[in-house]
Design a protein around this motif. Structure first.
Motif, PDB file in Angstrom:
ATOM      1  N   ASN A  44      37.236  44.994  42.505  1.00 38.19           N
ATOM      2  CA  ASN A  44      36.213  45.911  42.910  1.00 38.19           C
ATOM      3  C   ASN A  44      34.692  45.333  42.608  1.00 38.19           C
ATOM      4  O   ASN A  44      34.570  44.861  41.560  1.00 38.19           O
ATOM      5  N   VAL A  45      34.010  45.559  43.514  1.00 38.19           N
ATOM      6  CA  VAL A  45      32.430  45.113  43.098  1.00 38.19           C
ATOM      7  C   VAL A  45      31.499  46.311  42.600  1.00 38.19           C
ATOM      8  O   VAL A  45      31.393  47.132  43.137  1.00 38.19           O
ATOM      9  N   LEU A  46      31.035  45.771  41.368  1.00 40.35           N
ATOM     10  CA  LEU A  46      30.253  46.840  40.690  1.00 40.35           C
ATOM     11  C   LEU A  46      28.967  46.891  41.165  1.00 40.35           C
ATOM     12  O   LEU A  46      28.100  46.485  40.587  1.00 40.35           O
ATOM     13  N   ILE A  47      28.722  47.837  42.221  1.00 46.31           N
ATOM     14  CA  ILE A  47      27.385  48.091  42.614  1.00 46.31           C
ATOM     15  C   ILE A  47      27.498  49.422  43.394  1.00 46.31           C
ATOM     16  O   ILE A  47      28.674  49.768  43.737  1.00 46.31           O
ATOM     17  N   THR A  48      26.359  49.993  43.341  1.00 45.19           N
ATOM     18  CA  THR A  48      26.354  51.269  43.885  1.00 45.19           C
ATOM     19  C   THR A  48      26.138  51.301  45.320  1.00 45.19           C
ATOM     20  O   THR A  48      26.626  52.382  46.004  1.00 45.19           O
ATOM     21  N   ARG A  49      25.420  50.561  46.150  1.00 46.28           N
ATOM     22  CA  ARG A  49      25.233  50.405  47.390  1.00 46.28           C
ATOM     23  C   ARG A  49      26.828  49.920  48.119  1.00 46.28           C
ATOM     24  O   ARG A  49      27.536  49.155  47.410  1.00 46.28           O
ATOM     25  N   VAL A  50      26.953  50.253  49.558  1.00 42.64           N
ATOM     26  CA  VAL A  50      28.173  49.799  49.925  1.00 42.64           C
ATOM     27  C   VAL A  50      28.083  48.237  50.532  1.00 42.64           C
ATOM     28  O   VAL A  50      27.214  47.920  50.727  1.00 42.64           O
ATOM     29  N   VAL A  51      29.414  47.715  49.889  1.00 44.94           N
ATOM     30  CA  VAL A  51      29.364  46.438  50.374  1.00 44.94           C
ATOM     31  C   VAL A  51      29.957  45.989  51.757  1.00 44.94           C
ATOM     32  O   VAL A  51      30.964  46.613  52.022  1.00 44.94           O
ATOM     33  N   ASN A  52      29.183  45.029  52.269  1.00 46.25           N
ATOM     34  CA  ASN A  52      29.999  44.496  53.654  1.00 46.25           C
ATOM     35  C   ASN A  52      31.052  43.792  53.529  1.00 46.25           C
ATOM     36  O   ASN A  52      30.957  42.639  52.905  1.00 46.25           O
ATOM     37  N   LYS A  53      32.051  44.145  54.109  1.00 47.13           N
ATOM     38  CA  LYS A  53      33.334  43.133  53.867  1.00 47.13           C
ATOM     39  C   LYS A  53      33.058  41.888  54.490  1.00 47.13           C
ATOM     40  O   LYS A  53      33.462  40.838  53.912  1.00 47.13           O
ATOM     41  N   VAL A 107      35.399  42.791  39.794  1.00 42.85           N
ATOM     42  CA  VAL A 107      36.557  43.000  38.726  1.00 42.85           C
ATOM     43  C   VAL A 107      37.957  42.903  39.517  1.00 42.85           C
ATOM     44  O   VAL A 107      38.313  43.670  40.320  1.00 42.85           O
ATOM     45  N   PRO A 108      38.445  41.701  39.262  1.00 44.01           N
ATOM     46  CA  PRO A 108      39.763  41.432  39.684  1.00 44.01           C
ATOM     47  C   PRO A 108      41.004  42.188  38.883  1.00 44.01           C
ATOM     48  O   PRO A 108      41.017  41.993  37.822  1.00 44.01           O
ATOM     49  N   ILE A 109      42.114  42.577  39.807  1.00 45.31           N
ATOM     50  CA  ILE A 109      43.237  42.676  39.048  1.00 45.31           C
ATOM     51  C   ILE A 109      44.423  42.055  40.014  1.00 45.31           C
ATOM     52  O   ILE A 109      44.315  41.922  41.269  1.00 45.31           O
ATOM     53  N   GLU A 110      45.602  41.865  39.309  1.00 51.29           N
ATOM     54  CA  GLU A 110      46.757  41.492  40.060  1.00 51.29           C
ATOM     55  C   GLU A 110      47.600  42.648  40.196  1.00 51.29           C
ATOM     56  O   GLU A 110      47.816  43.418  39.262  1.00 51.29           O
ATOM     57  N   ALA A 121      43.575  50.558  38.413  1.00 52.33           N
ATOM     58  CA  ALA A 121      42.060  50.981  37.674  1.00 52.33           C
ATOM     59  C   ALA A 121      41.441  49.692  37.545  1.00 52.33           C
ATOM     60  O   ALA A 121      42.186  48.655  36.673  1.00 52.33           O
ATOM     61  N   PHE A 122      40.229  49.465  37.879  1.00 53.04           N
ATOM     62  CA  PHE A 122      39.504  48.319  37.775  1.00 53.04           C
ATOM     63  C   PHE A 122      38.583  48.625  36.294  1.00 53.04           C
ATOM     64  O   PHE A 122      37.338  48.779  36.378  1.00 53.04           O
ATOM     65  N   THR A 123      39.224  48.318  35.254  1.00 52.98           N
ATOM     66  CA  THR A 123      38.651  48.577  33.935  1.00 52.98           C
ATOM     67  C   THR A 123      38.464  47.154  32.948  1.00 52.98           C
ATOM     68  O   THR A 123      37.692  47.396  32.276  1.00 52.98           O
ATOM     69  N   HIS A 124      38.745  46.170  33.248  1.00 60.09           N
ATOM     70  CA  HIS A 124      38.897  44.994  32.500  1.00 60.09           C
ATOM     71  C   HIS A 124      38.947  43.773  33.403  1.00 60.09           C
ATOM     72  O   HIS A 124      39.211  43.545  34.454  1.00 60.09           O
ATOM     73  N   THR A 125      37.898  42.849  32.752  1.00 57.13           N
ATOM     74  CA  THR A 125      37.990  41.507  33.121  1.00 57.13           C
ATOM     75  C   THR A 125      37.745  40.636  32.238  1.00 57.13           C
ATOM     76  O   THR A 125      37.346  40.914  31.148  1.00 57.13           O
TER      77      THR A 125
END
Length: 219
Positions: A44-53, A107-110, A121-125
């Protein structure tokens, strides 16, 4: 057909077969699924605007320098699935973080098991964290784990073969809860009148609000 008549006919319908349709997740299906999961990361990219894939794909391919191309699927709300051709590439990316896109933390998760990918949930990194102003007596791996545990879950302490931390500061890799304000200073207390401040610094810190102490925005 009148509406009232249609309603009456619908009420008269009974479903005799109430048996649930099920598929057993086992055998080849489970084996193939496990293999796929081992080569995937959710991020998950922690940014308010939409991310271009496509912009994210091109940028991270250049930054990660993987042996094989990484495929990306958009999951919505700036969350993405990264599909690696090689598990070794995935492991290297995980170990090399934190990573950023457009100055925003990824924020990466497996992914685990057969749960819905949108429920993760993307809560830890993990960050490499510096503990400054430590006394000589505290510059060893066991001692560093104490302030490290206040910051988060200590994964590794950088030390020599004797467990001693060499250099001006101690360095540890710590899994941090990014939903909470980051710890900026910890006090080492010997007695009530003798408290030593230990500044806490984070390597490769992205957009950070110095007012609330949280990631994802600057103000």
């Amino acid at each position: 057909m009148e509406t009232d008549e249609l309603i009456q006919k619908c009420r008269a319908i009974t479903l005799e077969d109430k048996k649930e349709d099920k598929v057993s997740f086992a055998g080849k299906m489970k084996a193939k699924g496990a293999e796929t999961v081992e080569r995937c990361l959710l991020g998950n990219v922690l940014i308010t605007r939409v991310v271009n894939k496509e912009g994210l794909r091109v940028t991270m391919q250049q930054v990660w320098r993987t042996v094989r191309e990484v495929k990306i699927e958009n999951l919505g709300d700036n969350s993405f699935m990264f599909k690696f051709a090689l598990e070794a590439d995935k492991r290297r990316v995980l170990a090399g973080g934190p990573w950023h896109f457009d100055r925003a933390l990824i924020v990466p998760i497996e992914p685990k098991g057969i749960r819905n990918i949108t429920t993760h949930a993307f809560t830890h990194t993990s960050f490499w964290v510096h503990f400054r102003n430590l006394s000589i007596m505290c510059k060893n791996a066991d001692a560093v784990k104490e302030p490290g545990a206040i910051v988060g879950k200590v994964e590794e302490v950088e030390s020599d073969d004797n467990g001693e931390c060499i250099g001006k500061y101690a360095r540890a890799r710590i899994l941090v809860d990014i939903t909470k304000p980051l710890k900026k200073i910890i006090f080492l207390e010997q007695d009530e009148e003798n408290k030593i401040p230990i500044p806490v610094l984070y390597e490769r810190l992205s957009d950070f609000c110095y007012y609330c102490g949280k990631l994802g925005h600057q103000f």
